[in-house]
Design a protein around this motif. Structure first.
Motif, PDB file in Angstrom:
ATOM      1  N   PRO A  35      45.056 -25.980  11.384  1.00 59.10           N
ATOM      2  CA  PRO A  35      44.893 -27.278  12.051  1.00 59.10           C
ATOM      3  C   PRO A  35      43.554 -27.368  12.771  1.00 59.10           C
ATOM      4  N   ILE A  36      42.986 -28.564  12.789  1.00 62.10           N
ATOM      5  CA  ILE A  36      41.656 -28.785  13.354  1.00 62.10           C
ATOM      6  C   ILE A  36      41.779 -29.704  14.557  1.00 62.10           C
ATOM      7  N   ASP A  37      41.126 -29.333  15.637  1.00 61.84           N
ATOM      8  CA  ASP A  37      41.079 -30.168  16.830  1.00 61.84           C
ATOM      9  C   ASP A  37      39.765 -29.900  17.542  1.00 61.84           C
ATOM     10  N   ALA A  38      39.405 -30.803  18.448  1.00 65.87           N
ATOM     11  CA  ALA A  38      38.136 -30.631  19.159  1.00 65.87           C
ATOM     12  C   ALA A  38      38.268 -29.653  20.316  1.00 65.87           C
ATOM     13  N   ILE A  39      39.378 -29.714  21.020  1.00 65.28           N
ATOM     14  CA  ILE A  39      39.584 -28.887  22.207  1.00 65.28           C
ATOM     15  C   ILE A  39      40.921 -28.156  22.072  1.00 65.28           C
ATOM     16  N   PRO A  40      41.041 -26.970  22.654  1.00 65.68           N
ATOM     17  CA  PRO A  40      42.328 -26.251  22.598  1.00 65.68           C
ATOM     18  C   PRO A  40      43.371 -26.906  23.479  1.00 65.68           C
ATOM     19  N   ASP A  41      44.616 -26.826  23.075  1.00 64.14           N
ATOM     20  CA  ASP A  41      45.724 -27.395  23.843  1.00 64.14           C
ATOM     21  C   ASP A  41      46.201 -26.357  24.853  1.00 64.14           C
ATOM     22  N   LEU A  42      45.777 -26.521  26.103  1.00 69.26           N
ATOM     23  CA  LEU A  42      46.134 -25.588  27.172  1.00 69.26           C
ATOM     24  C   LEU A  42      47.175 -26.178  28.112  1.00 69.26           C
ATOM     25  N   SER A  43      47.821 -27.267  27.699  1.00 67.89           N
ATOM     26  CA  SER A  43      48.816 -27.903  28.556  1.00 67.89           C
ATOM     27  C   SER A  43      50.074 -27.058  28.656  1.00 67.89           C
ATOM     28  N   GLU A  44      50.843 -27.340  29.685  1.00 72.07           N
ATOM     29  CA  GLU A  44      52.068 -26.581  29.928  1.00 72.07           C
ATOM     30  C   GLU A  44      53.173 -27.022  28.971  1.00 72.07           C
ATOM     31  N   ASN A  45      54.136 -26.134  28.786  1.00 72.47           N
ATOM     32  CA  ASN A  45      55.287 -26.414  27.929  1.00 72.47           C
ATOM     33  C   ASN A  45      56.289 -27.215  28.753  1.00 72.47           C
ATOM     34  N   GLN A  46      56.159 -28.541  28.705  1.00 68.87           N
ATOM     35  CA  GLN A  46      56.918 -29.371  29.625  1.00 68.87           C
ATOM     36  C   GLN A  46      57.696 -30.468  28.903  1.00 68.87           C
ATOM     37  N   VAL A  47      58.758 -30.922  29.584  1.00 66.34           N
ATOM     38  CA  VAL A  47      59.555 -32.070  29.151  1.00 66.34           C
ATOM     39  C   VAL A  47      59.541 -33.074  30.295  1.00 66.34           C
ATOM     40  N   ILE A  48      59.247 -34.320  29.986  1.00 74.90           N
ATOM     41  CA  ILE A  48      59.132 -35.370  30.999  1.00 74.90           C
ATOM     42  C   ILE A  48      60.370 -36.252  30.948  1.00 74.90           C
ATOM     43  N   VAL A  49      60.949 -36.504  32.117  1.00 74.98           N
ATOM     44  CA  VAL A  49      62.082 -37.424  32.256  1.00 74.98           C
ATOM     45  C   VAL A  49      61.593 -38.628  33.051  1.00 74.98           C
ATOM     46  N   ILE A 371      35.367 -13.292   8.646  1.00 70.82           N
ATOM     47  CA  ILE A 371      35.599 -14.656   9.142  1.00 70.82           C
ATOM     48  C   ILE A 371      36.814 -15.280   8.463  1.00 70.82           C
ATOM     49  N   ALA A 372      36.925 -15.086   7.134  1.00 68.86           N
ATOM     50  CA  ALA A 372      38.083 -15.633   6.421  1.00 68.86           C
ATOM     51  C   ALA A 372      39.377 -14.985   6.890  1.00 68.86           C
ATOM     52  N   ALA A 373      39.342 -13.665   7.119  1.00 73.83           N
ATOM     53  CA  ALA A 373      40.544 -12.964   7.563  1.00 73.83           C
ATOM     54  C   ALA A 373      40.946 -13.359   8.986  1.00 73.83           C
ATOM     55  N   SER A 374      39.957 -13.738   9.810  1.00 70.16           N
ATOM     56  CA  SER A 374      40.285 -14.131  11.180  1.00 70.16           C
ATOM     57  C   SER A 374      41.154 -15.377  11.224  1.00 70.16           C
ATOM     58  N   PHE A 375      41.029 -16.249  10.211  1.00 72.42           N
ATOM     59  CA  PHE A 375      41.860 -17.450  10.184  1.00 72.42           C
ATOM     60  C   PHE A 375      43.311 -17.117   9.862  1.00 72.42           C
ATOM     61  N   LEU A 376      43.554 -15.985   9.240  1.00 76.38           N
ATOM     62  CA  LEU A 376      44.936 -15.557   9.046  1.00 76.38           C
ATOM     63  C   LEU A 376      45.615 -15.300  10.389  1.00 76.38           C
ATOM     64  N   LEU A 377      44.867 -14.685  11.299  1.00 74.71           N
ATOM     65  CA  LEU A 377      45.409 -14.440  12.638  1.00 74.71           C
ATOM     66  C   LEU A 377      45.544 -15.741  13.427  1.00 74.71           C
ATOM     67  N   LEU A 378      44.602 -16.677  13.243  1.00 78.99           N
ATOM     68  CA  LEU A 378      44.713 -17.963  13.933  1.00 78.99           C
ATOM     69  C   LEU A 378      45.982 -18.693  13.512  1.00 78.99           C
ATOM     70  N   ASN A 379      46.273 -18.687  12.213  1.00 81.18           N
ATOM     71  CA  ASN A 379      47.505 -19.333  11.739  1.00 81.18           C
ATOM     72  C   ASN A 379      48.746 -18.590  12.208  1.00 81.18           C
ATOM     73  N   ALA A 380      48.664 -17.269  12.267  1.00 77.24           N
ATOM     74  CA  ALA A 380      49.826 -16.482  12.687  1.00 77.24           C
ATOM     75  C   ALA A 380      50.200 -16.764  14.143  1.00 77.24           C
ATOM     76  N   PHE A 381      49.207 -17.008  14.987  1.00 80.94           N
ATOM     77  CA  PHE A 381      49.455 -17.268  16.410  1.00 80.94           C
ATOM     78  C   PHE A 381      49.384 -18.754  16.751  1.00 80.94           C
ATOM     79  N   ASP A 382      49.391 -19.641  15.733  1.00 78.92           N
ATOM     80  CA  ASP A 382      49.384 -21.100  15.935  1.00 78.92           C
ATOM     81  C   ASP A 382      48.198 -21.549  16.781  1.00 78.92           C
ATOM     82  N   ILE A 383      47.033 -21.037  16.464  1.00 79.88           N
ATOM     83  CA  ILE A 383      45.802 -21.420  17.158  1.00 79.88           C
ATOM     84  C   ILE A 383      44.991 -22.310  16.231  1.00 79.88           C
ATOM     85  N   SER A 384      44.566 -23.467  16.728  1.00 82.96           N
ATOM     86  CA  SER A 384      43.825 -24.409  15.904  1.00 82.96           C
ATOM     87  C   SER A 384      42.345 -24.040  15.869  1.00 82.96           C
ATOM     88  N   SER A 385      41.653 -24.624  14.905  1.00 86.31           N
ATOM     89  CA  SER A 385      40.193 -24.478  14.832  1.00 86.31           C
ATOM     90  C   SER A 385      39.565 -25.465  15.799  1.00 86.31           C
TER      91      SER A 385
END
Length: 431
Positions: A35-49, A371-385
């Motif tokens: 997955p591609i995004d501009a900035i990393p998602d560092l938000s908390e794991n939250q549910v809003i009521v 570099i190609a192998a590093s993307f395997l780890l990014l996908n394994a840990f759900d880290i976007s580009s």
């Protein structure tokens, strides 16, 4: 152990090359699926009521809505802490879960607990869950360019056509509308007339609710034909609201028109949306679902906009105000160019300093494979580009090359020493 691995690799060079090629191909497909995004998602794991109780002050909201909900939601499993905010007419509760908790599992637990708490809340109050998005889920903002329509008509198009069309896009959690006026019928009562006819405000509200309803009968058969009986009682105009009877006084019906006036107006607003000082605009915010590919969702939303634009009234079009896709593309292109330039510069430096094409090739070939192998780890840990992850890969190129240079120089040094020993033995041997 390391010596055995090196020895085995030297004895089975073709197997090592095949494994390296397979790793590179696997990493190449991982790059395409990441997955591609501009900035990393560092938000908390939250549910809003979110709970709405319009017309009530913050203290009343805190006492009768926020406090009962917070005290009951604190006992959920894997909850780190609960935050709350009470304001005029609205209550927001943020349940923060542990980072490893699945967000949809957390939403189910919150829904289960809310079903038991709703009995202690005031009548007519219904808490709702916020969208399953994150703090960086606002990926696209748009407005409607409709110079010939008023703000109420624009908001009606947004709420009853555009919003439903875009919400069907895969990966979209919510379309949040903003701007304009939400049309509504408003009944303005005269307190003197209410006192004269001995009526209360609740009597008028109950009369409007009772007369804005549709009820069904039963099936009626006549001459072997079945008829379904139903009554249509929905209010359709201001005149119908004015003629609603509230009370029967000495055989004469007291209507709403006798105690007040009915008008078409907009709902009370807390703010407006202005664009470039050209006046107020109506539009929406596209909220991405948790864990989706931002770039892919934006492309799907734009494609749906093109399709939905065919059903808009003449002269109405979309105007994109904020598009994270442009930021994503610029960020990825910048990092991509930096990676290519760094790979070229590092390769030239390796060739110049080693001045041995086989040694330089063994080092340079590590760069694309790693570099190609590093993307395997990014996908394994759900880290976007994104900027952070790709910058880390760019910085790691120097470390990769540095290790390769050290190993090559060390191998060259030992080979030179062995070659010198072999030459000395050849000289010392008798002819």
């Amino acid at each position: 152990m390391v010596h055995r691995i090196i020895e085995w690799s030297l004895q089975n060079r073709y197997i090592v090359l095949i494994l390296a090629t397979g790793l590179f191909v696997w990493g190449f497909f991982a790059v395409r699926n990441n997955p591609i995004d501009a900035i990393p998602d560092l938000s908390e794991n939250q549910v809003i009521v979110f709970t709405e109780w319009m017309g009530r002050g913050p203290q009343l909201i805190e006492d009768q809505i926020t406090y009962p909900l917070v005290t009951n939601l604190q006992g959920l499993p894997d909850v780190k802490y609960v935050r709350a905010n009470s304001m005029f007419g609205m209550s927001f509760i943020y349940i923060i879960f542990e980072d490893e908790v699945d967000i949809y599992w957390a939403r189910e637990r919150v829904l289960e607990r809310m079903s038991t708490v709703s009995q202690s809340l005031p009548e007519g109050v219904s808490p709702q869950l916020g969208p399953d998005g994150t703090g960086v889920g606002h990926i696209l903002w748009y407005t409607l360019d409709a110079p010939e329509l008023d703000l109420g008509e624009q908001r009606a198009i947004q709420d009853w056509y555009v919003k439903f069309a875009l919400q069907n896009v895969k990966g979209v959690s919510e379309i949040a509308s903003f701007g304009g006026f939400q049309k509504q019928y408003q009944v303005t009562l005269n307190p003197n007339k209410l006192l004269y006819y001995d009526l209360a405000v609740n009597n008028v509200i109950a009369a409007v609710r009772a007369n804005n309803n549709e009820s069904g009968g039963r099936k009626f058969e006549m001459s072997d034909i079945g008829y379904v009986i139903s009554t249509s009682g929905y209010l359709k105009s201001m005149e119908e609201i004015e003629n609603i009877p509230v009370k029967n006084q000495k055989g004469i019906s007291v209507r709403i028109a006798d105690v007040g006036t009915v008008q078409m107006a907009g709902e009370t607003r807390l703010g407006i949306f202005d664009r470039n000082g050209e006046g107020e605009k109506v539009g929406g915010i596209v909220v991405m679902r948790y864990g989706e590919n931002a770039a892919a969702v934006i492309e799907r939303v734009k494609a749906k906009m093109v399709e939905a634009a065919k059903g808009l009234p003449p002269g109405v079009s979309f105007n994109i105000v904020y598009d994270r896709g442009e930021l994503i593309q610029e960020s990825i292109d910048s990092i991509k160019h930096t990676l290519i330039e760094e790979m070229i510069v590092v390769s030239l430096i390796v060739i110049v300093f080693l001045f041995h094409w086989r040694s330089a090739l063994s080092i340079i070939i590590q760069i694309p494979i790693t570099i190609a192998a590093s993307f395997l780890l990014l996908n394994a840990f759900d880290i976007s580009s994104n900027i952070m992850s790709l910058t880390g890969i760019a910085l790691a190129i120097g470390v990769i090359v540095d290790n390769g240079i050290i190993m090559s120089e060390n191998a060259y040094k030992h080979l030179a020493e062995r070659y010198a020993q072999w030459e000395q033995q050849q000289k010392n041997e008798p002819q």
